[in-house]
Design an enzyme around this catalytic site. Sequence first.
Site, PDB file in Angstrom:
ATOM      1  N   LYS A   1       0.861  -1.184   0.000  1.00 55.00           N
ATOM      2  CA  LYS A   1       0.000   0.000   0.000  1.00 55.00           C
ATOM      3  C   LYS A   1       0.898   1.235   0.000  1.00 55.00           C
ATOM      4  CE  LYS A   1      -4.019   2.032   2.277  1.00 55.00           C
ATOM      5  NZ  LYS A   1      -3.641   3.431   2.219  1.00 55.00           N
TER       6      LYS A   1
ATOM      7  N   ARG B   1      -3.522   9.204  -5.050  1.00 55.10           N
ATOM      8  CA  ARG B   1      -4.190   8.354  -6.033  1.00 55.10           C
ATOM      9  C   ARG B   1      -4.278   9.107  -7.357  1.00 55.10           C
ATOM     10  NH1 ARG B   1      -8.534   4.401  -4.854  1.00 55.10           N
ATOM     11  NH2 ARG B   1      -8.773   3.194  -6.758  1.00 55.10           N
TER      12      ARG B   1
ATOM     13  N   ARG C   1      -8.444  11.624  -7.201  1.00 55.65           N
ATOM     14  CA  ARG C   1      -9.637  10.954  -6.690  1.00 55.65           C
ATOM     15  C   ARG C   1     -10.799  11.931  -6.568  1.00 55.65           C
ATOM     16  NH1 ARG C   1      -9.052   7.662  -1.155  1.00 55.65           N
ATOM     17  NH2 ARG C   1     -11.131   8.145  -0.456  1.00 55.65           N
TER      18      ARG C   1
ATOM     19  N   PHE D   1      -1.683  -0.080 -10.318  1.00 58.20           N
ATOM     20  CA  PHE D   1      -2.178  -1.327  -9.728  1.00 58.20           C
ATOM     21  C   PHE D   1      -3.466  -1.819 -10.377  1.00 58.20           C
ATOM     22  CE2 PHE D   1      -3.109   2.110  -6.548  1.00 58.20           C
ATOM     23  CZ  PHE D   1      -4.483   2.214  -6.784  1.00 58.20           C
TER      24      PHE D   1
ATOM     25  N   ARG E   1     -16.941   1.217  -1.943  1.00 59.53           N
ATOM     26  CA  ARG E   1     -16.009   0.717  -0.940  1.00 59.53           C
ATOM     27  C   ARG E   1     -16.498  -0.675  -0.555  1.00 59.53           C
ATOM     28  NH1 ARG E   1     -12.356   3.278   2.245  1.00 59.53           N
ATOM     29  NH2 ARG E   1     -13.149   5.379   1.937  1.00 59.53           N
TER      30      ARG E   1
ATOM     31  N   LYS F   1      -7.707  -3.209   3.074  1.00 55.88           N
ATOM     32  CA  LYS F   1      -6.398  -2.664   3.469  1.00 55.88           C
ATOM     33  C   LYS F   1      -6.019  -3.210   4.838  1.00 55.88           C
ATOM     34  CE  LYS F   1      -8.704   1.644   4.510  1.00 55.88           C
ATOM     35  NZ  LYS F   1      -8.796   3.074   4.360  1.00 55.88           N
TER      36      LYS F   1
END
Length: 569
Positions: free
Chosen positions: A242, A247, A262, A332, A409, A415
């Site tokens: 992470k 982002r 984001r 990613f 989400r 995470k």
Amino acid sequence: MEFSELARVFQAIEATRRRLEITALLADLFRRAPEDADILPYLLQGRLGPPYATPDLGMDERRIAQALAEATGTEVEEVWRRYGELGDLGLVAEALLPTTGEPVTVRAVFADLRAIAAASGKGAQERKIALFRDLLRRLGARAARYVVRIAQGRLRLQVGDATIVDALAAACDGAPRAPIERAYALSADLGLVARTLLADGPAALARIHPTPGRPVLSALAERLPTPQAVIQKLGRVLAEPKYDGLRLQAHKRAEQVWLFSRRLEDLTHAFPDIARAVRQQVRADEAILDGEAVGYDPRRQRFLPFQQTVRRRRKHGVEAMELLFPLRYYAFDLLYLDGADYTSLPQEERSRRLRDILREQPEGILHVAPQLVTADAAELGRFFDETVGRGLEGLVVKRPDAPYHAGAREFNWVKLKRGYQRALADTFDLVIVGYDRGRGKRARLGIGSLLCAVYDPEQDRFRTVSRVGSGLSDDEWVELRDRLDAVRVDARPGRVESLITPDVWVEPTYVVEVIAAEITRSPLHTCGKVDAQPGFALRFPRVASIRFDRRPEDATTEAEIVRLYSLRA
Ligand code: ATP
């Protein structure tokens, strides 16, 4: 539709706080003006385009006042005097203009405002003032009130994206919400979604796909406390480091590259080094990558802290910053490739294709996040320790068979961070909805504690969860107070539910990362409050950072707080 009609709807929205009533008003608006569906969502949010392409009018208050004075034949001093009295230039315009104006359509007002925004170069300010003056002259009082507020960036009707999505569904006789949400999540453009839906019907929404140049809403991660809990919940997983940076979604079409935050802002100008790397290292004509930009010190081979990475977002001195804070971009995910929407493909396949199309260069800027594939908690634990040992935050662990669920989400991504195992020691992203002026030493700074809230995406509401009064330096408090004063409002904003009345209410705009020791039940807060039951609060909170990269709607959700409390109780 005529703008005066729209102004009447704006006024009705302002007069109620009830979400259902607002949704009904908006549904009715869309039904009555399907021909304006492409621009109504922007105007309802006081904007002149979707978030990633909203032109700025480029007129400050002084110039708006000047145009208003010229349009109404009033002395500028008189405009200022009334502004001082009423505290709202919109109300001043309303007072100075005749009740009815000429018939001016919503589309004409929108086009005029866009033309004002587009005026640039020599003499632009004079032209902007003249264009705005001519527009105001044609408007009636009520229309002028709202046009002036839009020009000032202060419409503040408190109509969130989720409410517009609901209203669109209702406008189509209760069409299902899911395809509308999907189309919005993949395009970030409610104007496009509304136009497609109202012109061609719900089935046409399936035509909306990711497209280079238009951001996709980011998928977000849930959290679990330990490698064991992760394996128990997900089974076989793909685990990646992470990275604690910014982002960024990287879009490529031939030689053109865009970088979106984001918050859906176009940040291409701030990261020319990453744009170059995308151009050189992505082997595809068209692609959309998801990833994280993170500061990297090549001499010491260490990642830099988040705060240094975000300093690169500045608009000025970009080249100097490039040398001072070199970046790496860790991709990613792959959301789109040469005409094909990848968001519904399984994670494993997206990760594989991402590796195929990237030209890895050891000293290059662009890299693919390394991946461990495992179903073993002990192995996952070792990877976690090793990653944290390299100065990273932890892991993001992914379900191999999951699609990319834009804007959601979910447990597709989990995470696992340092410190989860200890008490709470975790951070929450909270929205500032007000502040107190402070006592004693803090009264000197003019700001004491912040009233902070979580988000409820179902209801499009912000509910309070904490008062936070520590964590920043004196200078930072003063700077934050100035920012908050620029978005202060006279009464509780419509989307905020609170039992506490702070000294100053503010429009939900700024997100702070808050560290807390524990979640407790509390009668003071509305987060998680059901009927007579108490709500939830954070204990011993302090501000860790101000997250300019987050939208209020990206904040920690109310459901997350309730779930974390149940895990710890
Ligand atoms: P946090 O404050 O913990 O970073 P967050 O609210 O920023 O959380 P989450 O979606 O909850 O965002 O956590 C995942 C975030 O981690 C992503 O938004 C992304 O910015 C970052 N990230 C870093 N590395 C990865 C990775 N390999 N895969 C996915 N996300 C990653």
